[in-house]
Enzyme design. Structure first.
Site, PDB file in Angstrom:
ATOM      1  N   GLY A 458      -8.855  -1.220  71.290  1.00  0.00           N
ATOM      2  CA  GLY A 458      -8.929  -2.060  70.105  1.00  0.00           C
ATOM      3  C   GLY A 458      -7.721  -2.957  69.940  1.00  0.00           C
ATOM      4  O   GLY A 458      -7.620  -3.688  68.967  1.00  0.00           O
ATOM      5  N   THR A 459      -6.814  -2.924  70.897  1.00  0.00           N
ATOM      6  CA  THR A 459      -5.576  -3.681  70.760  1.00  0.00           C
ATOM      7  C   THR A 459      -5.742  -5.158  71.075  1.00  0.00           C
ATOM      8  O   THR A 459      -4.951  -5.980  70.639  1.00  0.00           O
ATOM      9  CB  THR A 459      -4.520  -3.136  71.738  1.00  0.00           C
ATOM     10  OG1 THR A 459      -5.096  -3.167  73.058  1.00  0.00           O
ATOM     11  CG2 THR A 459      -4.142  -1.710  71.406  1.00  0.00           C
ATOM     12  N   GLY A 496      -0.044   2.679  75.297  1.00  0.00           N
ATOM     13  CA  GLY A 496       0.808   3.657  74.634  1.00  0.00           C
ATOM     14  C   GLY A 496       2.206   3.091  74.580  1.00  0.00           C
ATOM     15  O   GLY A 496       2.597   2.278  75.420  1.00  0.00           O
ATOM     16  N   ILE A 613       4.318 -14.260  70.714  1.00  0.00           N
ATOM     17  CA  ILE A 613       3.012 -13.792  70.247  1.00  0.00           C
ATOM     18  C   ILE A 613       1.970 -14.389  71.188  1.00  0.00           C
ATOM     19  O   ILE A 613       1.777 -15.607  71.235  1.00  0.00           O
ATOM     20  CB  ILE A 613       2.765 -14.234  68.789  1.00  0.00           C
ATOM     21  CG1 ILE A 613       3.870 -13.684  67.876  1.00  0.00           C
ATOM     22  CG2 ILE A 613       1.387 -13.766  68.325  1.00  0.00           C
ATOM     23  CD1 ILE A 613       4.091 -12.187  67.956  1.00  0.00           C
ATOM     24  N   GLN A 622      -3.543  -6.210  64.907  1.00  0.00           N
ATOM     25  CA  GLN A 622      -2.758  -5.011  65.183  1.00  0.00           C
ATOM     26  C   GLN A 622      -1.809  -4.711  64.031  1.00  0.00           C
ATOM     27  O   GLN A 622      -1.708  -3.588  63.560  1.00  0.00           O
ATOM     28  CB  GLN A 622      -1.925  -5.221  66.456  1.00  0.00           C
ATOM     29  CG  GLN A 622      -2.674  -4.930  67.719  1.00  0.00           C
ATOM     30  CD  GLN A 622      -2.955  -3.452  67.862  1.00  0.00           C
ATOM     31  OE1 GLN A 622      -2.059  -2.664  68.107  1.00  0.00           O
ATOM     32  NE2 GLN A 622      -4.185  -3.069  67.674  1.00  0.00           N
ATOM     33  N   GLY A 685       6.472  -5.309  72.246  1.00  0.00           N
ATOM     34  CA  GLY A 685       5.399  -4.550  71.599  1.00  0.00           C
ATOM     35  C   GLY A 685       5.269  -4.885  70.131  1.00  0.00           C
ATOM     36  O   GLY A 685       6.258  -5.104  69.442  1.00  0.00           O
ATOM     37  N   GLU A 688       2.906  -0.604  67.315  1.00  0.00           N
ATOM     38  CA  GLU A 688       3.387   0.527  66.522  1.00  0.00           C
ATOM     39  C   GLU A 688       4.330   0.114  65.407  1.00  0.00           C
ATOM     40  O   GLU A 688       4.373   0.739  64.350  1.00  0.00           O
ATOM     41  CB  GLU A 688       4.052   1.549  67.448  1.00  0.00           C
ATOM     42  CG  GLU A 688       3.097   1.873  68.580  1.00  0.00           C
ATOM     43  CD  GLU A 688       3.472   3.043  69.440  1.00  0.00           C
ATOM     44  OE1 GLU A 688       3.625   4.135  68.897  1.00  0.00           O
ATOM     45  OE2 GLU A 688       3.578   2.859  70.659  1.00  0.00           O
TER      46      GLU A 688
END
Lengths: 722, 293
Positions: A458-459, A496, A613, A622, A685, A688
Site C-alpha cells: 500500500g506504500t 520495512g 518527494i 503515506q 524514507g 514511518e
C-alpha cells in the site's frame, strides 16, 4: 502526476490478494488457539474434531506438522507453531484443522478439548517493572545503557541537579496491533515438490526463505507471491502461522490449503507493538537550552524475550543537542502475544514521552514549544561526529507554524461547548537503506520492465518503481512495467524501515546505465542496427550520427527478445560520513468538550523533510495514513490485556481505531531538499516518520485546551474529568 | 444449525412455537456477531426478513406502528417528524451499512443495555407489540427489559412492532462514544416532553443492567414545571431545575466500570446529558410557541 498504477485495480476490486487465489481442489485450514496464557498442554482430545463433517486432518503438538525454526540475518528467528506443548500466551496457535470448507474447519476446530497444566501467568507490565531486565543491544549495536557526559560532569543526576529548570515525568503507551485490513493468510500449493505460496508479506524473498527453512526444502523450490498486500506495517515481516501451517499441511495432504486468521485471532496469533513505560528527566538553562536529558524505558516483551520497543534509543539518543545524555532500555518478559516491529518502532511511543516532556519543559520555561525545539535542534546525534546530511527541521517548524496559525494559540479559545487547544511535536525517523537488487529489462515493443522481489503493502512502491525506471531510461512511465511481489525476482524492495524507495532507486540508478550499455552493445555489435558505429542513448532511442532508432527497433533488428541488467545497491561509505534522518514538525488542534470531556482532533498539519518527494500522491497518502494512526494511538487504540492474559478487546468493535467521522482536515506539506549524500536519487524514507510525534502533539494540545496533562495513551474520557 | 425462513407472520409464529430455541434474526447486526464469536450456538436461526408484515410502518389508531423489521435508515428518512427521538438515536447507530440492515425490533430483541433505540423509546412511552400462536400482547418498553440481554419475551414469542404515540412536544437524544461513529455508547440518554399530559419521558442507556427510565426524576421535573406554571407560560427553564433534574437522572442509574468507561464517568455524563437534553427540548418547546404566535 502519474496515477498510482495499483489504484484502479484496488478501487475496482480487481486486485487479487493472496487469499483471492483458489486453486482447484483447495481445502481450508483453521487455527486453534490457546485459552490460557501460561502452562503446558497435557492432552488434546480431537476425536470429535476428526468425526466432524468435512474434516481432513487435525494437527496438534501431539501430532504435529514438522517445522524448523527459520533464522534470517534481518529478522532473527521466526517462531513456528505446534512444535512443543508449551503455552506462553493466550491465543497462541496450538492446533490446525483442515476441512473441505472454511466453515467446516472452523466448526470442527471449536470441538477441540485441550487439557492444560496451568502455571501462573505474568501479564502486567507494571508488576514487572521492579525486576525488569536489560534489553539486548540496539539495532545499531549500542548497549541498553548509554551515557554521554560533558567533561567534568560525573553523573547525569549531577547534570540534572545543576539545571535551572527541570522536568521529571513518567509516560505510558499501550500495546497495539497492526490491525491491517488484510488478515494474515496464505494459500499453499505444491506441485512436483515445489511450493507456491500466495500470502501478503513485506518481502516475498524473505518469506520464501523462511518457508524453505521451515519446511526443509531447497530455497529454489519455494516461490512466494504477493502482488498486492492489504497492509503490513511491520506485522508481515515474519512469515505467519497461516503460511507455515498452510504450506506444511498442503504438503502432507497433497491438496492446496487456504488458511486465514480471523480478525480476533490476528490480535494474538500474529504480533503486537509492546506496551511501554518511560521516565523522562530533562534539565535546561533559563534560555531553554538543554543541559541534561535522561530517558529510561521499559518495554513489555515475550516470555522468552524477543522484540523490545527501543523508545530511548529511537528518540532521545539522537534528537536534541544536549551536553549530557543518559538513556536506558529495559524489558519485562510477560506471557503476552508476541512483540514485533510496528510503524516507527521505538520512535512512535518514544516520541510520545520525549515530546510530551519537551512540552512540559516549554510550559515550565514559559517558552513557545516551537521556539524550544528550534533552540535545541541538533546538528549531529549527541556524542557523535557525523553531522546530519541534510536537515531542514527548522523550516518544517517555521513553515508549519505559519500555515497552521500557531501564533493564535495564545488566545484562550472556547468554541461553543468545546475547549480548543494547539499542540506540536518533532518527528524524526532514520534514513535507511537495505541491500537491494533490481532487474531492468528492455523489450522489443519499446517497453521496459523494472523488477524486484519485494512488496507493495500500500506504500506506492509499484508506482515508484515505474517512475524511477522511466527517469533512468528517459522514457514515459507508461512504458515501464513494474514487477514486484514475486520471490523469483532479484531480491530487494523489502517494505520495512521506510527503506524501499531509497533502496530500489539506488539499485535502478546502477542498473539503468548497465542495461543501456548492454543495449548499445547490441546496437553496435555484429548484426546490430548500427554495427561498428559510435552511438549514444537518449530518451529511449539509440542515436548514431545522422540516424536513430528506438531501443525496441534496435532489439528487433538484432532479433533479440530482450536486453537485461541487474543493478544492486546497499548502504556504503556514506554511512562513515554523515548521519541520516528524515525530519518533520507535527501540529494538531483538538477540541475537548467542556461538559462531557470527549476529545476530538479537529485539524492537523505535518510538514516533512524527507529528501526528494518521488510521487506526490503516494507520499501524501503515506503521511496522512501515519498521522491518522498517531491520532489513533493518542485517542483510541490500545490492546487491553486482562490479568489472565486474554485480550479484552480483540475485535474491531472494541479495539478502537478512528473512523472517517473522527478525521477532519489532515494537511501535509513537504520541504523538498533531495538528499543525494544519502543515495543517488535523493529520496529518504517517509512512511514511518508520519506517525512519530502525533500522539504527543495531541496530548500537548489537550493540555493547551484544558490544563490537564495526560501522560498515558490512549487518552480516555476519565482522564479529563475535573 | 437449521435456518428457518418463514414468509408470513403466521408462519413465523408457527415456526417459533415449533422451535422455541430458535433465535430470531433480522438485520443480524447483533446475532451474527454472537455467532461469529461463538458466544452462542442456537440450534436454529429464524430469519424474519421474508415476513412482509414486519417490513413497514403505518399510523394505526392514532399511533405509529413501526414494524419490527423496518431498518434504521427508514426510521431516519421517513419518521423524523413522528418519532423524532428515535430518529436521532438511529442516526448514531453504527455505520451506513449497519443502519441499512439493523432494525429497532432487533435492537429490542437483543435487549442490550447499550442498545441505541431504547432510551428514545423509553422517553416516548413506547410499547412493544409481541405475538405468538397464543395471541398478541402489548408491553410498555419500561417493563420489557428484565436483565442484561434479557426481556419478557417467552420462548414462543416474537416482536411484531413498536407502538408509539406521535409526539406532542420536542424530543432529544444524546449519546457519548469513544469515537464519532461505529461506536457502542459509553452512555446515552433520551428525553421527551409530553405537553399534552404535562409529563416528561426519560430513558437511560448503558448505565444500568437494563435500559431504564428515571421516573422519579421525570416526575420531579414535570411537577416543578407545573408548580411554576411553566407548561402554560413557556418561560425559560431555570438552570437550577435542569441541574437538579440531571442529578436525579444520574441517581437513577446503576453504572459499572467496563472497557468503554468508568461508572464515575457514566454518572457524570448522564447528569450532563439529562440537564442539556431537557434544556434543549424545553427551548424548542418555547420556540414552538413563538413560531405559533
Amino acid at each position: 502526476m502519474t496515477m498510482r498504477t495499483d489504484a484502479p485495480l484496488k478501487t475496482s476490486g480487481a486486485a487479487r490478494y493472496g487469499l483471492d487465489v483458489t486453486p482447484p481442489g483447495t481445502v481450508y485450514g483453521y487455527v486453534v488457539t490457546s485459552t490460557i496464557a501460561h502452562g503446558e498442554i497435557t492432552a488434546m482430545d480431537v476425536a470429535a474434531v476428526r468425526a466432524a463433517p468435512g474434516v481432513l486432518a487435525v494437527y496438534t503438538p501431539f501430532d504435529p506438522l514438522p517445522l524448523r525454526t527459520p533464522m534470517s540475518p534481518l529478522l532473527g528467528e521466526t517462531w513456528v507453531p505446534l512444535q512443543d506443548t508449551e503455552v506462553t500466551y493466550y491465543g497462541q496457535p496450538v492446533g490446525f484443522v483442515v476441512a473441505e470448507t472454511f466453515e467446516q474447519a472452523r466448526d470442527a476446530a471449536l470441538l477441540v478439548e485441550v487439557t492444560y497444566d496451568r502455571r501462573p501467568a505474568r501479564t502486567s507490565l507494571h508488576a514487572g517493572l521492579a525486576d525488569a531486565l536489560d534489553a539486548p543491544p540496539s539495532l545499531h549495536g549500542e548497549p541498553p545503557t548509554l551515557q554521554v557526559l560533558a567533561d567534568g560532569v560525573e553523573s547525569i543526576e549531577d547534570a540534572l541537579a545543576a539545571s535551572a529548570v527541570r522536568v521529571d515525568a513518567t509516560y505510558e503507551t499501550a500495546t497495539q496491533n497492526h490491525a491491517a485490513m488484510e488478515p494474515h493468510s496464505a494459500v499453499a500449493v505444491w506441485e512436483d515438490g515445489r511450493l507456491t505460496l500466495y500470502s501478503g508479506t513485506q518481502g516475498s524473498d524473505l518469506q520464501a526463505a523462511q518457508l524453505a527453512q521451515a519446511l526443509d526444502v531447497e530455497p529454489a523450490r519455494v516461490r512466494a507471491l504477493n502482488p498486492f498486500v492489504g497492509g503490513a506495517f511491520g506485522g508481515k515481516g515474519h512469515a505467519g502461522v497461516s503460511a507455515f501451517l498452510g504450506a506444511a499441511a498442503a504438503r502432507d495432504l497433497g491438496r492446496p490449503v487456504k488458511a486465514a486468521l480471523t480478525r480476533e485471532q490476528v490480535f494474538t496469533a500474529t504480533a503486537t507493538r509492546p506496551a511501554t513505560v518511560q521516565r523522562l528527566r530533562i534539565g535546561a538553562d533559563a534560555d531553554g537550552r538543554l543541559t541534561a536529558l535522561a530517558h529510561d524505558s521499559w518495554s513489555s516483551t515475550t516470555a522468552t524475550p524477543s522484540f523490545v520497543e527501543p523508545t530511548s534509543h529511537g528518540t532521545s539518543r539522537e534528537w536534541y543537542t544536549t551536553p549530557n545524555l543518559a538513556i536506558t532500555q529495559k524489558m519485562v518478559p510477560l506471557h503476552v502475544p508476541p512483540t514485533t516491529f510496528m510503524r516507527a518502532p521505538g520512535e512512535a511511543p518514544g516520541s510520545f514521552a520525549l515530546e510530551s516532556a519537551m512540552d512540559e519543559l516549554a510550559v515550565a520555561l514559559g517558552m513557545d514549544p516551537v521556539e524550544l525545539r528550534l533552540r535545541n535542534s541538533s546538528i549531529a546525534p549527541p556524542g557523535r561526529d557525523l553531522q546530519w546530511s541534510s536537515k531542514h527541521l527548522d523550516e518544517c517548524f517555521t513553515l508549519g507554524a505559519q500555515r497552521f496559525g500557531w501564533a493564535q494559540r495564545h488566545r484562550r479559545r472556547v468554541d461553543r461547548d468545546w475547549l480548543v487547544g494547539y499542540g506540536t511535536a518533532t518527528a524524526m525517523f532514520p534514513a535507511l537503506r537495505f541491500p537491494c537488487a533490481v532487474r531492468i529489462t528492455l523489450r522489443p515493443d519499446d517497453t521496459a520492465e523494472v523488477a524486484t522481489s519485494g512488496a507493495d503493502p500500500g506504500t506506492g512502491l509499484r508506482t515508484v518503481l515505474s517512475l524511477f525506471g522511466a527517469e533512468a531510461l528517459a522514457i514515459p512511465p507508461e512504458r515501464v512495467e513494474a514487477a514486484l511481489g514475486d520471490s523469483t525476482l532479484p531480491p530487494g524492495g523489502m517494505s520495512g524501515g521506510s527503506t524501499a524507495t531509497a533502496s530500489v532507486g539506488s539499485a535502478i540508478a546502477v542498473g539503468a546505465p548497465a542495461v543501456i550499455d548492454a543495449l548499445v552493445a547490441v546496437a553496435t555489435g555484429p548484426g546490430g542496427l548500427f554495427e561498428g558505429r559510435e552511438v549514444a542513448y537518449a530518451d529511449g532511442r539509440v542515436f548514431a550520427e545522422g540516424d536513430s532508432a528506438t531501443f525496441g527497433e534496435v532489439l528487433r533488428a538484432a532479433g533479440r527478445d530482450e536486453v537485461t541488467a541487474i543493478g544492486t545497491s546497499a548502504p556504503g561509505e556514506e554511512m562513515t560520513k554523515h548521519s541520516f534522518s528524515s525530519f518533520g514538525a507535527q501540529f494538531c488542534e483538538v477540541r475537548v468538550h467542556r461538559w462531557t470531556r470527549e476529545v476530538r482532533m479537529s485539524r492537523m498539519l505535518g510538514v516533512f523533510d524527507a529528501g526528494r518527494i518521488v510521487h506526490e500522491q503516494a507520499a501524501r497518502s503515506q503521511i496522512m495514513g501515519g498521522m491518522i494512526w498517531g491520532v489513533s494511538a493518542a485517542l483510541h487504540e490500545g490492546l487491553e490485556i486482562e490479568e489472565s492474559g486474554r485480550p479484552a478487546n480483540g475485535d474491531f468493535a472494541s479495539y478502537l481505531i478512528p473512523v472517517n467521522a473522527d478525521i477532519p482536515t489532515v494537511d501535509v506539506e513537504f520541504v523538498r531538499y533531495p538528499d543525494t549524500l544519502h543515495n543517488p536519487v535523493g529520496a529518504r524514507g517517509l512512511g514511518e516518520i508520519s506517525v512519530v510525534g502525533v500522539a504527543a502533539a495531541i496530548a500537548n494540545a489537550v493540555y493547551d485546551a484544558t490544563g490537564i496533562r495526560v501522560r498515558r495513551i490512549p487518552i480516555v474520557l476519565e482522564d479529563l474529568l475535573e | 444449525m437449521d435456518f428457518l425462513a418463514p414468509t408470513s407472520w403466521a408462519e413465523a409464529l408457527e415456526c417459533k412455537a415449533a422451535h422455541p430455541d430458535a433465535v430470531a434474526i433480522a438485520g443480524g447486526t447483533d446475532v451474527m456477531v454472537e455467532l461469529n464469536f461463538d458466544h452462542r450456538r442456537p440450534p436454529a436461526l429464524l430469519d424474519l426478513n421474508r415476513v412482509p408484515e414486519l417490513a413497514d410502518w403505518a399510523l394505526d389508531d392514532g399511533r405509529v406502528r413501526l414494524g419490527a423489521g423496518v431498518p434504521y435508515v427508514r426510521v431516519i428518512s421517513e419518521l423524523g417528524h413522528l418519532l423524532p427521538g428515535l430518529a436521532m438515536a438511529a442516526r448514531t447507530v453504527g455505520s451506513p451499512q449497519i443502519r441499512n440492515r439493523g432494525t429497532v425490533g432487533g435492537n429490542l430483541g437483543a435487549a442490550s443495555p447499550a442498545g441505541d433505540s431504547h432510551p428514545a423509546l423509553l422517553a416516548a412511552f413506547a410499547s412493544v407489540e409481541i405475538g405468538s400462536v397464543r395471541g398478541t400482547r402489548e408491553v410498555p418498553v419500561a417493563e420489557f427489559f428484565t436483565g442484561v440481554k434479557r426481556s419478557v419475551l417467552e420462548p414462543d414469542e416474537l416482536i411484531s412492532a413498536v407502538l408509539v404515540t406521535p409526539p406532542s412536544g420536542p424530543q432529544q437524544f444524546s449519546k457519548i462514544g469513544t469515537r464519532n461513529a461505529m461506536v457502542i455508547a459509553v452512555s446515552a440518554f433520551g428525553f421527551a416532553l409530553h405537553p399534552d399530559t404535562r409529563t416528561v419521558g426519560t430513558g437511560i442507556g448503558s448505565a444500568a443492567p437494563t435500559p431504564r427510565p428515571a421516573p422519579e426524576a421525570a416526575a420531579f421535573l414535570a411537577g416543578e414545571l407545573e408548580a411554576a406554571g411553566l407548561w402554560s407560560s413557556r418561560g425559560a427553564l431555570p438552570a437550577t431545575l435542569a441541574t437538579e433534574f440531571g442529578r436525579r437522572v444520574r441517581d437513577a442509574a446503576a453504572p459499572i466500570d467496563d472497557v468503554r468507561g468508568s461508572a464515575a464517568y457514566r454518572s457524570h455524563a448522564l447528569s450532563v446529558m439529562a440537564r442539556r437534553t431537557a434544556t434543549w427540548a424545553w427551548d424548542a418547546y418555547r420556540d414552538e410557541n413563538r413560531s405559533a404566535a
